[in-house]
Design an enzyme around this catalytic site. Structure first.
Site, PDB file in Angstrom:
ATOM      1  NE  ARG A  30    -140.759  40.960  70.853  1.00  0.00           N
ATOM      2  CZ  ARG A  30    -141.902  41.613  71.027  1.00  0.00           C
ATOM      3  NH1 ARG A  30    -142.856  41.136  71.785  1.00  0.00           N
ATOM      4  NH2 ARG A  30    -142.115  42.765  70.404  1.00  0.00           N
ATOM      5  CG  HIS A  71    -147.064  37.800  70.114  1.00  0.00           C
ATOM      6  ND1 HIS A  71    -145.759  37.773  69.672  1.00  0.00           N
ATOM      7  CD2 HIS A  71    -147.219  39.027  70.684  1.00  0.00           C
ATOM      8  CE1 HIS A  71    -145.176  38.930  69.964  1.00  0.00           C
ATOM      9  NE2 HIS A  71    -146.049  39.713  70.572  1.00  0.00           N
TER      10      HIS A  71
HETATM   11  P1  NDP Z   1    -139.687  49.461  78.490  1.00  0.00           P
HETATM   12  O1  NDP Z   1    -138.499  49.760  77.654  1.00  0.00           O
HETATM   13  O2  NDP Z   1    -140.561  50.587  78.915  1.00  0.00           O
HETATM   14  O3  NDP Z   1    -139.219  48.724  79.844  1.00  0.00           O
HETATM   15  C1  NDP Z   1    -138.219  47.751  79.857  1.00  0.00           C
HETATM   16  C2  NDP Z   1    -137.902  47.387  81.296  1.00  0.00           C
HETATM   17  O4  NDP Z   1    -136.993  46.296  81.288  1.00  0.00           O
HETATM   18  C3  NDP Z   1    -137.223  48.534  82.055  1.00  0.00           C
HETATM   19  O5  NDP Z   1    -137.657  48.576  83.384  1.00  0.00           O
HETATM   20  C4  NDP Z   1    -135.750  48.124  81.994  1.00  0.00           C
HETATM   21  O6  NDP Z   1    -134.957  48.609  83.075  1.00  0.00           O
HETATM   22  C5  NDP Z   1    -135.878  46.629  82.083  1.00  0.00           C
HETATM   23  N1  NDP Z   1    -134.659  45.987  81.568  1.00  0.00           N
HETATM   24  C6  NDP Z   1    -134.099  46.100  80.347  1.00  0.00           C
HETATM   25  N2  NDP Z   1    -132.951  45.398  80.287  1.00  0.00           N
HETATM   26  C7  NDP Z   1    -132.794  44.840  81.508  1.00  0.00           C
HETATM   27  C8  NDP Z   1    -131.790  44.025  82.089  1.00  0.00           C
HETATM   28  N3  NDP Z   1    -130.715  43.639  81.395  1.00  0.00           N
HETATM   29  N4  NDP Z   1    -131.933  43.655  83.366  1.00  0.00           N
HETATM   30  C9  NDP Z   1    -133.007  44.050  84.096  1.00  0.00           C
HETATM   31  N5  NDP Z   1    -134.002  44.830  83.613  1.00  0.00           N
HETATM   32  C10 NDP Z   1    -133.883  45.217  82.329  1.00  0.00           C
HETATM   33  O7  NDP Z   1    -140.518  48.351  77.724  1.00  0.00           O
HETATM   34  P2  NDP Z   1    -142.088  48.050  77.791  1.00  0.00           P
HETATM   35  O8  NDP Z   1    -142.469  47.896  79.199  1.00  0.00           O
HETATM   36  O9  NDP Z   1    -142.840  49.026  76.964  1.00  0.00           O
HETATM   37  O10 NDP Z   1    -142.154  46.643  77.006  1.00  0.00           O
HETATM   38  C11 NDP Z   1    -141.462  45.503  77.482  1.00  0.00           C
HETATM   39  C12 NDP Z   1    -141.509  44.383  76.467  1.00  0.00           C
HETATM   40  O11 NDP Z   1    -142.789  43.759  76.461  1.00  0.00           O
HETATM   41  C13 NDP Z   1    -141.315  44.780  75.009  1.00  0.00           C
HETATM   42  O12 NDP Z   1    -139.956  45.010  74.718  1.00  0.00           O
HETATM   43  C14 NDP Z   1    -141.837  43.565  74.293  1.00  0.00           C
HETATM   44  O13 NDP Z   1    -140.807  42.610  74.121  1.00  0.00           O
HETATM   45  C15 NDP Z   1    -142.881  43.003  75.242  1.00  0.00           C
HETATM   46  N6  NDP Z   1    -144.241  43.153  74.712  1.00  0.00           N
HETATM   47  C16 NDP Z   1    -144.987  42.028  74.482  1.00  0.00           C
HETATM   48  C17 NDP Z   1    -146.277  42.126  74.021  1.00  0.00           C
HETATM   49  C18 NDP Z   1    -147.134  40.914  73.850  1.00  0.00           C
HETATM   50  O14 NDP Z   1    -148.248  41.028  73.329  1.00  0.00           O
HETATM   51  N7  NDP Z   1    -146.701  39.755  74.297  1.00  0.00           N
HETATM   52  C19 NDP Z   1    -146.887  43.421  73.717  1.00  0.00           C
HETATM   53  C20 NDP Z   1    -146.028  44.534  73.999  1.00  0.00           C
HETATM   54  C21 NDP Z   1    -144.758  44.398  74.458  1.00  0.00           C
HETATM   55  P3  NDP Z   1    -134.720  50.192  83.299  1.00  0.00           P
HETATM   56  O15 NDP Z   1    -136.060  50.707  83.777  1.00  0.00           O
HETATM   57  O16 NDP Z   1    -133.698  50.236  84.347  1.00  0.00           O
HETATM   58  O17 NDP Z   1    -134.320  50.746  81.969  1.00  0.00           O
HETATM   59  C1  OXD Z   2    -145.349  44.481  70.890  1.00  0.00           C
HETATM   60  C2  OXD Z   2    -145.991  43.184  70.741  1.00  0.00           C
HETATM   61  O1  OXD Z   2    -144.119  44.537  71.021  1.00  0.00           O
HETATM   62  O2  OXD Z   2    -147.211  43.136  70.424  1.00  0.00           O
HETATM   63  O3  OXD Z   2    -146.062  45.502  70.887  1.00  0.00           O
HETATM   64  O4  OXD Z   2    -145.346  42.155  70.943  1.00  0.00           O
END
Ligand code: NDP
Ligand code: OXD
Length: 308
Positions: free
Chosen positions: A223, A271
């Site tokens: 993000r 994005h």
């Molecule tokens: P998940 O919830 O599956 O994974 C999040 C990961 O981040 C987990 O491994 C989690 O750790 C880790 N995490 C969360 N907080 C912390 C912290 N404070 N310190 C270290 N690690 C942390 O999310 P997704 O993989 O599905 O998606 C990730 C992000 O990608 C979304 O939230 C979104 O913002 C972004 N995104 C962007 C898109 C784009 O087109 N640019 C499209 C889709 C998503 P743990 O495993 O220990 O819980």
């Molecule tokens: C999502 C994105 O969160 O597209 O799926 O950013």
């Protein structure tokens, strides 16, 4: 069952046929044309409608049209209504491919060749092999774990960082703030796939950049608010950061006068790192609507206390 649909990005005309093929009794009302707010039991949304969700007293589930949920201000959602995010095969593979492409672009020196083209400069240079590059993935969830595994399969020295400890084949895993400096110390390329939470906001900052090897590249597909933009501009200027690929921004669309648009070391994408398609994502949406109706927990339900 009746639901509202609200998105400035997704076309309801594409979604409705897929949803109703799986759930013929479903009626989708596209905001703002809602016949009877009391009849609405689900919300399939990217952002909140301008008049909020509190006007639907029988709402049983809020389903994000994305993997992320912070585009919905969690503090403004009706309390007690479960929220789910999307986990979808197309969304995951698209993100994996974007991060792999951005990584290979740096490894194969394609960014340099791209910069040379306007000056018609022919520079023959063999790139360092993938195993000469340390690539670190921040966030090892649905997207980060698949991305890190794929980058490792391409031969990069891959490491990953998450909140809680993980084990991933071929990926050296680190967890928590205590191990962040250790993790960062060998990331020639740093990929951010974190969710946006109070803990991760502004994490791509001067403090973290100073922990990376000099000239490291940043790929931010998490993000926009993960990145302190002024810190990146300063680090690009000093050479501490060599280049950046940015898909997400504090303000989207990126304002016309933003320095990232014309910065020679920044690649901007609007994005589009990943996306979800109703062809596959409708399955989870419909399953969650059935679960909501039956009072069961949702798939990929957001932990509101954790913020993701
Ligand atoms: P998940 O919830 O599956 O994974 C999040 C990961 O981040 C987990 O491994 C989690 O750790 C880790 N995490 C969360 N907080 C912390 C912290 N404070 N310190 C270290 N690690 C942390 O999310 P997704 O993989 O599905 O998606 C990730 C992000 O990608 C979304 O939230 C979104 O913002 C972004 N995104 C962007 C898109 C784009 O087109 N640019 C499209 C889709 C998503 P743990 O495993 O220990 O819980
Ligand atoms: C999502 C994105 O969160 O597209 O799926 O950013």
């Amino acid at each position: 069952m009746r639901i509202i649909f609200h998105s400035n990005l997704d076309d309801p005309a594409e979604w409705v046929p897929h949803l109703t093929a799986l759930m013929p009794e479903l009626k989708v009302e596209v905001w703002p044309d809602i016949a009877d707010p009391k009849a609405i039991e689900g919300a399939l949304i990217w952002t909140q409608p301008e008049d909020g969700l509190a006007r639907y007293p029988n709402l049983k589930a809020i389903l994000s049209l994305g993997a992320g949920i912070n585009q919905l201000d969690l503090t403004k959602l009706p309390p007690g209504v479960p929220l789910a995010r999307l986990v979808d095969p197309i969304l995951t593979s698209a993100m994996r491919d974007y991060c792999l492409w951005a990584t290979l672009r740096y490894q194969r020196l394609l960014d340099m060749h791209q910069q040379n083209q306007p000056q018609k400069k022919w520079v023959y240079k063999q790139p360092p092999d993938p195993d000469q590059w340390g690539v670190g993935v921040m966030g090892l969830g649905e997207l980060g774990s698949v991305t890190a595994r794929c980058i490792a399969d391409f031969g990069f020295k891959t490491r990953g960082w998450s909140r809680t400890p993980k084990k991933l084949d071929g990926v050296e895993c680190f967890a928590g703030t205590d191990q962040l400096a250790d993790f960062a110390s060998k990331c020639d390329i740093l990929v951010c796939l974190l969710p946006l939470t109070p803990e991760t906001r502004g994490i791509l900052s001067a403090k973290l950049f100073a922990l990376l090897p000099k000239g490291a590249r940043i790929i931010n597909a998490g993000r926009g608010a993960h990145l302190v933009e002024a810190d990146l501009l300063a680090a690009l200027e000093s050479g501490q950061i060599g280049a950046a690929t940015l898909d997400v921004f504090a303000k989207e669309p990126l304002p016309q006068d933003h320095p990232f648009w014309t910065h020679p070391k920044v690649m901007v994408t609007p994005h589009v790192a990943s996306y979800c398609k109703p062809t596959t994502a409708s399955t989870q949406v419909v399953e969650n609507l059935r679960r909501a109706k039956a009072g069961k927990p949702l798939l990929n339900q957001v932990d509101m206390a954790r913020g993701y």
